[in-house]
Design an enzyme around this catalytic site. Structure first.
Site, short mmCIF file in Angstrom:
data_model
loop_
_atom_site.label_atom_id
_atom_site.label_comp_id
_atom_site.label_asym_id
_atom_site.label_seq_id
_atom_site.Cartn_x
_atom_site.Cartn_y
_atom_site.Cartn_z
CG PHE B 123 -1.98 1.05 1.16
CD1 PHE B 123 -3.05 0.91 0.28
CD2 PHE B 123 -1.91 2.18 1.93
CE1 PHE B 123 -4.03 1.89 0.19
CE2 PHE B 123 -2.90 3.18 1.85
CZ PHE B 123 -3.95 3.03 0.98
CG ASP B 194 0.47 -2.98 6.30
OD1 ASP B 194 -0.59 -3.35 6.87
OD2 ASP B 194 0.57 -1.88 5.73
CE1 TYR B 219 -8.85 1.76 7.33
CE2 TYR B 219 -8.01 2.90 9.26
CZ TYR B 219 -7.88 2.55 7.94
OH TYR B 219 -6.79 2.96 7.22
CE LYS B 220 -7.42 -1.39 5.15
NZ LYS B 220 -8.12 -0.72 4.04
NE ARG B 366 -10.22 -2.82 -2.34
CZ ARG B 366 -9.56 -2.20 -1.35
NH1 ARG B 366 -8.29 -2.51 -1.11
NH2 ARG B 366 -10.13 -1.27 -0.64
#
Lengths: 407, 407
Positions: B123, B194, B219-220, B366
């Protein structure tokens, strides 16, 4: 009626704002300089954010609910309270992180100098973050710490940047932001002002004094809630020049292009780092509504009257306490501190009786005065309860002596 | 019934956890890999935190409500989901900041090497933060970026540390954490993992693979809410050795002694920086309760069945879409991506019809699959709606073409 009470009665009446806070029954809260109380609107706004925005909009809330613009939108509301130009304040992270960003930027703008000047009244995290940055940079920078009253003389041509908290967190001593900034600029130094105990406590005029950087937190006088995010200000003349040390994706010029290399966004946007703390920002945004109902000038007048009254009352009632704050109202922030050898225990005894202040090592009993919800009646009642604690030696009980981690 | 649907029906039934989320009427939410939905308990818990803790306890909440211990207490709950040792995960800040901390620490532990190895599937913020750190350090470090499939060979004796996201945010490609960590250690390199798209998505065994550092967001898949704070793991063998670059007061050994110089706290405590985000941590803590009702193994089985079913359905119905994710379920995370030249517009058209996925430049559509609240019925309905969008060229309407900042 005493002289200071008479002065106070001539001030703006804040009864309308006091009604906007939840203040627990039987408590006089003189610690809003550490954590502001709950604005009644905040949990309602939080429900809207959680249920109607997060719950219903899900990921589309970043656009539809305006979450992505929140850090600068809320930043603009704080800008008005600290005399900053519109569009030059952004919210996010903690004050420690914002100190790091400001300091790294300032050192980059002044690369030939190696001294960071601070004072022994600065809050330790500012000094700690400076130590960490100096170690990372590995360029032989020096953190020079002088006594508060020596700061002006210590701003020499060696100094790259001053890192000063305007209001001393222990004593409430107020630095002269205008004079120190002028002195700094006269010798080619930059300035970082930590406004932790200034924002919402007294008028600040960042643009007017030509400040370079400022940082602050929002959970004290701004009532944003425990752990509310911090803010950073970068003067317009520097904002497009600084290269962020903490170069996160939301400070990128085009975060959603997912480019492989960092390119800083325009102006203050580059001081954003990661994903904004939407829930915390929601509570803060709600708390800031209250500031539309008053002015920093009205707050300052009332605050000076309240602190003067408290000093007068306590000095009359409690001769064993020694004033640690400046006696001249113009030279102190919105707090009053007294020294007492058993200050920790005395503060615990006081808290047990419903008057909440706090203790700062080694011997400081600290009281914050926040006109939005503290009035003259609170001040005199608090002083009377403090008198009872001190004269009965209530603090001399074993249950108040054991230090816990936080007071 | 298809083969993959048959497999799925043998999995754990998650109907009991689906009831614990607010899922808007008419929406199939396949973007929990970007922002998890609202756990029904979260706004209730938030009210308690705001009204009963902040409101009633005020500053004393730091002790009485346990706010000060929240970052490690919640960290321990995440530790169980990622195979970390108890007491070695702490929450706070954003993922970008946690990447910076981990990377600065790793480079300090491996001072004679100058290469940070990452891959093009990482990312961007991880890469940006590395760039910023390299610039600050000024010691000639190199950020070396190779293709994901080249990572293993690129781990050479030049490499100080690998900075790899286990699951590629665009394709869902899963790295072999065990093999890469072994390779790194064999040549004297350290590893930072990560876990942004791993934590809560699939079993992770940090202690088992002997990982050095890990970071991730909440938060995912962990459903902590928009902008929920991040976490960091430091292996016990390193935890007392690293000297934090971001040396904030709450990482100090005695934060409330207000000493003038930084002394790191014990172990993971030193990775704390500023004041913890209490409100956000409260929502997160509530969201984590749901994980006590299942296991990561059960989640993984169901997730593999759901992603397999979606691939099968979409490839049958939408031949114009090209699978961008690994076909082998063992080699992908909990998402499925398809390439389509007009992917941005197609995703907007799909969202307008109640199926929420997201778009990642340049051409990735996605879809995240989260067994806690997504089931086979959702998958087949989503595929049918996608088929309608694609076969009717619904995406070819002007209102879907304009790119907004966030999707």
């Amino acid at each position: 009626m005493t002289a200071s009470a008479q002065t106070a009665s001539a001030q703006t009446d804040f009864a309308h704002t006091k009604q906007l806070f939840h203040l627990p029954e039987g408590v006089i809260y003189l610690d809003g300089n550490s954590l502001g109380p709950l604005p009644l609107a905040a949990p309602i706004k939080m429900q809207t954010t959680m249920r109607d925005e997060w719950g219903e909009m899900l990921i589309t809330g970043w656009n539809k609910a305006g979450w992505m613009a929140q850090p600068t939108r809320v930043g603009d509301r704080i800008a008005r309270l600290i005399g900053a130009e519109d569009g030059h304040v952004v919210i996010g992270d903690t004050l420690s992180i914002k100190v790091y960003q400001a300091l790294a930027s300032a050192l980059e703008l002044n690369p030939d100098r190696k001294v960071i000047l601070s004072d022994s009244g600065n809050f330790p995290t500012d000094l700690y973050m400076a130590e960490g940055l100096i170690k990372s940079l590995g360029q032989g920078h020096e953190l020079r710490i002088v006594a508060p009253e020596e700061v002006e003389d210590a701003i020499t041509e060696e100094v790259a940047v001053t890192l000063i908290t305007e209001v001393d967190y222990r004593t409430g001593r107020l630095h002269d932001m205008k004079a120190l900034t002028e002195k700094a600029h006269a010798v080619g130094a930059l300035t970082i002002w930590d406004l932790a105990h200034s924002a919402g406590a007294l008028p600040v005029d960042l643009a007017g004094v030509n400040a370079d950087f400022a940082v602050g937190c929002t959970y004290k006088y701004l009532n944003g809630g425990p752990g509310a995010p911090a803010f950073i200000y970068v003067a317009p003349r520097h904002a497009d020049k600084v290269e962020p040390a903490l170069s996160g994706w939301l400070g990128h010029d085009a975060p959603f292009e997912f480019e492989r290399s960092y390119r800083p966004g325009p102006g203050i946007e580059r001081m954003r780092v990661g994903t904004p703390p939407v829930l915390a920002l929601s509570a803060l945004e709600s708390a800031l509504d209250i500031w539309d109902m008053t002015t920093m000038q009205a707050i300052r007048e009332k605050s000076q009257a309240l602190t003067a009254l408290f000093i007068e009352e306590v000095e009359t009632r409690c001769p064993m306490l020694t004033l640690a704050s400046p006696r001249d109202a113009a030279k102190r922030g919105s707090q009053v501190s007294f020294r007492f050898p058993d200050g920790y225990a005395a503060m615990q005894a006081l808290i047990a009786r419903g008057v909440i202040g706090d203790f700062r090592a080694p011997d400081i009993m600290r009281f914050g005065f926040t006109p939005l919800y503290i009035d003259e009646g609170d001040v005199t009642r608090a002083a009377a309860i403090l008198e009872e604690v001190m004269t009965t030696r209530a603090w001399d009980a074993p249950e108040y002596k054991a230090r816990s981690r936080v007071t």
